[in-house]
Write an enzyme that holds these catalytic residues in place. Structure first.
Site, mmCIF file in Angstrom:
data_model
loop_
_atom_site.group_PDB
_atom_site.id
_atom_site.type_symbol
_atom_site.label_atom_id
_atom_site.label_comp_id
_atom_site.label_asym_id
_atom_site.label_seq_id
_atom_site.Cartn_x
_atom_site.Cartn_y
_atom_site.Cartn_z
ATOM 1 N N ASP A 1 -0.943 2.456 8.392
ATOM 2 C CA ASP A 1 -1.610 1.742 9.488
ATOM 3 C C ASP A 1 -0.847 1.757 10.812
ATOM 4 O O ASP A 1 -1.418 1.451 11.847
ATOM 5 C CB ASP A 1 -1.864 0.285 9.089
ATOM 6 C CG ASP A 1 -2.683 0.178 7.810
ATOM 7 O OD1 ASP A 1 -3.438 1.118 7.528
ATOM 8 O OD2 ASP A 1 -2.561 -0.835 7.104
ATOM 9 N N ASP B 1 4.747 -5.468 5.861
ATOM 10 C CA ASP B 1 5.336 -6.766 6.190
ATOM 11 C C ASP B 1 5.506 -7.672 4.976
ATOM 12 O O ASP B 1 6.492 -8.415 4.881
ATOM 13 C CB ASP B 1 4.565 -7.459 7.328
ATOM 14 C CG ASP B 1 3.099 -7.630 7.015
ATOM 15 O OD1 ASP B 1 2.606 -7.002 6.055
ATOM 16 O OD2 ASP B 1 2.435 -8.397 7.734
ATOM 17 N N ASP C 1 1.217 -0.374 11.805
ATOM 18 C CA ASP C 1 1.055 -1.728 12.354
ATOM 19 C C ASP C 1 2.318 -2.577 12.253
ATOM 20 O O ASP C 1 2.248 -3.795 12.166
ATOM 21 C CB ASP C 1 -0.120 -2.440 11.657
ATOM 22 C CG ASP C 1 0.119 -2.615 10.170
ATOM 23 O OD1 ASP C 1 1.081 -2.031 9.640
ATOM 24 O OD2 ASP C 1 -0.670 -3.333 9.530
ATOM 25 N N ARG D 1 -6.561 -0.877 9.008
ATOM 26 C CA ARG D 1 -6.708 -2.342 8.968
ATOM 27 C C ARG D 1 -6.974 -2.878 10.364
ATOM 28 O O ARG D 1 -7.851 -2.396 11.035
ATOM 29 C CB ARG D 1 -5.479 -2.976 8.316
ATOM 30 C CG ARG D 1 -5.518 -2.738 6.813
ATOM 31 C CD ARG D 1 -5.010 -3.915 6.074
ATOM 32 N NE ARG D 1 -3.566 -3.859 6.055
ATOM 33 C CZ ARG D 1 -2.825 -4.599 5.274
ATOM 34 N NH1 ARG D 1 -3.381 -5.451 4.459
ATOM 35 N NH2 ARG D 1 -1.515 -4.493 5.300
ATOM 36 N N THR E 1 3.671 2.515 5.710
ATOM 37 C CA THR E 1 2.248 2.151 5.716
ATOM 38 C C THR E 1 1.521 3.101 6.651
ATOM 39 O O THR E 1 2.038 3.428 7.720
ATOM 40 C CB THR E 1 2.021 0.690 6.162
ATOM 41 O OG1 THR E 1 0.634 0.520 6.492
ATOM 42 C CG2 THR E 1 2.838 0.297 7.374
ATOM 43 N N ARG F 1 0.939 -4.909 -6.212
ATOM 44 C CA ARG F 1 0.970 -6.154 -5.447
ATOM 45 C C ARG F 1 1.281 -7.242 -6.471
ATOM 46 O O ARG F 1 0.656 -7.288 -7.521
ATOM 47 C CB ARG F 1 -0.366 -6.393 -4.760
ATOM 48 C CG ARG F 1 -0.781 -5.171 -3.927
ATOM 49 C CD ARG F 1 -1.464 -5.530 -2.651
ATOM 50 N NE ARG F 1 -2.022 -4.324 -2.029
ATOM 51 C CZ ARG F 1 -1.648 -3.864 -0.851
ATOM 52 N NH1 ARG F 1 -0.713 -4.472 -0.160
ATOM 53 N NH2 ARG F 1 -2.212 -2.790 -0.345
ATOM 54 N N GLY G 1 0.827 -1.212 0.000
ATOM 55 C CA GLY G 1 0.000 0.000 0.000
ATOM 56 C C GLY G 1 0.861 1.261 0.000
ATOM 57 O O GLY G 1 1.891 1.293 0.667
HETATM 58 P P1 ATP Z 1 0.685 -2.994 3.277
HETATM 59 O O1 ATP Z 1 0.886 -3.262 4.748
HETATM 60 O O2 ATP Z 1 0.502 -1.577 2.964
HETATM 61 O O3 ATP Z 1 -0.346 -3.895 2.639
HETATM 62 P P2 ATP Z 1 2.689 -4.823 2.370
HETATM 63 O O4 ATP Z 1 4.110 -4.652 1.997
HETATM 64 O O5 ATP Z 1 2.402 -5.736 3.527
HETATM 65 O O6 ATP Z 1 2.094 -3.387 2.574
HETATM 66 P P3 ATP Z 1 1.687 -6.826 0.539
HETATM 67 O O7 ATP Z 1 0.761 -6.711 -0.630
HETATM 68 O O8 ATP Z 1 1.373 -7.795 1.604
HETATM 69 O O9 ATP Z 1 1.858 -5.346 1.112
HETATM 70 O O10 ATP Z 1 3.158 -7.185 -0.004
HETATM 71 C C1 ATP Z 1 3.751 -6.457 -1.062
HETATM 72 C C2 ATP Z 1 4.400 -7.407 -2.030
HETATM 73 O O11 ATP Z 1 5.452 -8.111 -1.356
HETATM 74 C C3 ATP Z 1 3.485 -8.493 -2.571
HETATM 75 O O12 ATP Z 1 2.731 -8.058 -3.670
HETATM 76 C C4 ATP Z 1 4.474 -9.577 -2.957
HETATM 77 O O13 ATP Z 1 5.040 -9.316 -4.222
HETATM 78 C C5 ATP Z 1 5.551 -9.426 -1.878
HETATM 79 N N1 ATP Z 1 5.307 -10.409 -0.814
HETATM 80 C C6 ATP Z 1 4.282 -10.458 0.050
HETATM 81 N N2 ATP Z 1 4.332 -11.531 0.859
HETATM 82 C C7 ATP Z 1 5.434 -12.213 0.486
HETATM 83 C C8 ATP Z 1 6.042 -13.424 0.921
HETATM 84 N N3 ATP Z 1 5.516 -14.171 1.899
HETATM 85 N N4 ATP Z 1 7.173 -13.813 0.297
HETATM 86 C C9 ATP Z 1 7.722 -13.088 -0.703
HETATM 87 N N5 ATP Z 1 7.183 -11.928 -1.157
HETATM 88 C C10 ATP Z 1 6.073 -11.495 -0.592
#
Ligand code: ATP
Length: 353
Positions: free
Chosen positions: A130, A106, A132, A174, A128, A75, A14
């Site tokens: 959030d 994360d 979090d 969230r 982020t 994503r 995000g």
């Molecule tokens: P937000 O908290 O704003 O959602 P985020 O970084 O957690 O941010 P995600 O969509 O969960 O957002 O992760 C971003 C990208 O990181 C994913 O689209 C994917 O390409 C990669 N990613 C997520 N989880 C994994 C994982 N377990 N292993 C490897 N890559 C990952």
């Protein structure tokens, strides 16, 4: 120690206001340290597709004041597959990228760990709205989102006061109640409801009825996104039980945009510079954090595990790689976060009328 000639920077997950300040700081701190910086557009998806552009001072001119992320975000489920990882590594080889600063949440850090394991050292920066990420006191974008949220609640308060109404407001975050808690305090809300702490619905409705009987015209009840559809249900209950005309508002993604605040710009700049410093010191698989006013770093595995511990999502074996001291420090950090949330909640309860 690996010699760094070129580092990449990307934003993933995000978007959050302040990400641009981090991108700028990585670029300029990198240049100052004598390494080339390339921007990877659209997160890990762009890394797989080779969306890589040389960056320099000129590339980041003026972006510090802009919301969103100028590197765009995406994503990418494919990145989590072996085929996607291979494509990402190929891009790094092709563009001679020696290390990457990844800005996101994360999921982004998990991706950073996978890349580090495959020989591309990564440093994560928490971006982020959030707030979090348990390992850091604050994430990039949280302060801006909070300020945008309170501006919008203040607007609702004006119209509620004019029309003698109640407005139940669902705010982003969230499963984390931080935006709800701090916006409730900052707007003098009559109650806050978050998923982390059980609330007393009857008491809240009675509070509104009593305050109305005492002559109060407007009411704001802040509900966190983690409560699902509860805010809408509560709106109907309040109107039925008290006779106070009640409306529901969901701020949703509006608060993800906007001009970043000073706090977000400064912290993002500090974190960007720190990430470059860590890479050049030969560190990898770390996340930059703010703790007690200082910019520090934490191992990503530790950060992800303490996060799962805090959210009650630990799986069997998760703690095995850590020493007793580390586990104790994780528990202590979770206690601090719990207490932070409890204190903010109690403050709303103490001052709501
Ligand atoms: P937000 O908290 O704003 O959602 P985020 O970084 O957690 O941010 P995600 O969509 O969960 O957002 O992760 C971003 C990208 O990181 C994913 O689209 C994917 O390409 C990669 N990613 C997520 N989880 C994994 C994982 N377990 N292993 C490897 N890559 C990952």
């Amino acid at each position: 120690m690996q010699k760094f000639r070129k580092i990449g920077v990307l934003t993933s997950g995000g978007d959050a206001p302040g990400m641009n300040a981090a991108i700028r700081a990585v670029t300029l701190a990198g240049e100052t340290s004598g390494v080339d910086v390339v921007a990877v557009y659209e997160g890990y998806q762009g890394l797989m597709e080779g969306k890589v552009v040389d960056f320099s001072t000129g590339s980041v001119n003026g972006i510090i004041r802009r919301g969103g992320t100028t590197l765009y975000s995406a994503r990418s489920p494919e990145f989590m597959l072996e085929s996607g990882m291979q494509k990402a590594i190929e891009t790094c080889r092709k563009f001679e990228i020696d290390g990457i600063v990844t800005i996101g949440g994360d999921g982004t850090f998990r991706g950073a760990t996978d890349l580090t394991r495959r020989g591309i050292p990564c440093i994560g920066i928490p971006g982020t709205i959030d707030n979090d990420v348990t390992a850091t006191d604050a994430t990039i974008g949280y302060d801006t989102a909070l300020n945008t949220t309170i501006g919008m609640i203040d607007c609702l308060r004006d119209t509620c006061e004019s029309h003698a109404r109640c407005n139940v407001v669902e705010v982003m975050g969230r499963h984390a109640g931080y935006i709800a808690l701090e916006s409730a305090i900052a707007t003098g809300a009559e109650a806050v409801i978050i998923s982390e702490i059980a609330h007393d619905e009857e008491a809240i409705i009675k509070r509104i009825a009593d305050l109305r009987a005492a002559g109060k015209r407007s009411f704001i009840i802040v509900v966190s996104e983690g409560m699902g559809a509860y805010g809408e249900e509560l709106t109907v209950k309040i109107e039925n039980a008290t006779g106070v005309e009640s409306r529901f508002a969901r701020f949703a993604h509006v608060v993800r945009g906007g001009v970043p605040t000073v706090a977000d710009r400064v912290m993002a700049s500090q974190m960007g510079a720190k990430a470059v410093e860590l890479l050049l010191e030969g560190k990898s698989n770390m996340v930059v954090c703010k703790r007690n006013g200082r910019i520090v770093s934490e191992d990503i595995a530790y950060a992800l595990t303490v996060d799962r511990m805090f959210k009650g999502k630990l799986k069997e074996g998760d703690l095995d790689p850590f020493t007793e001291d580390q586990i104790e420090s994780m528990k202590a950090l979770c206690e601090i976060r719990k207490q932070e949330i409890r204190d903010l909640y109690d403050l709303v309860e103490k001052t709501a009328r």
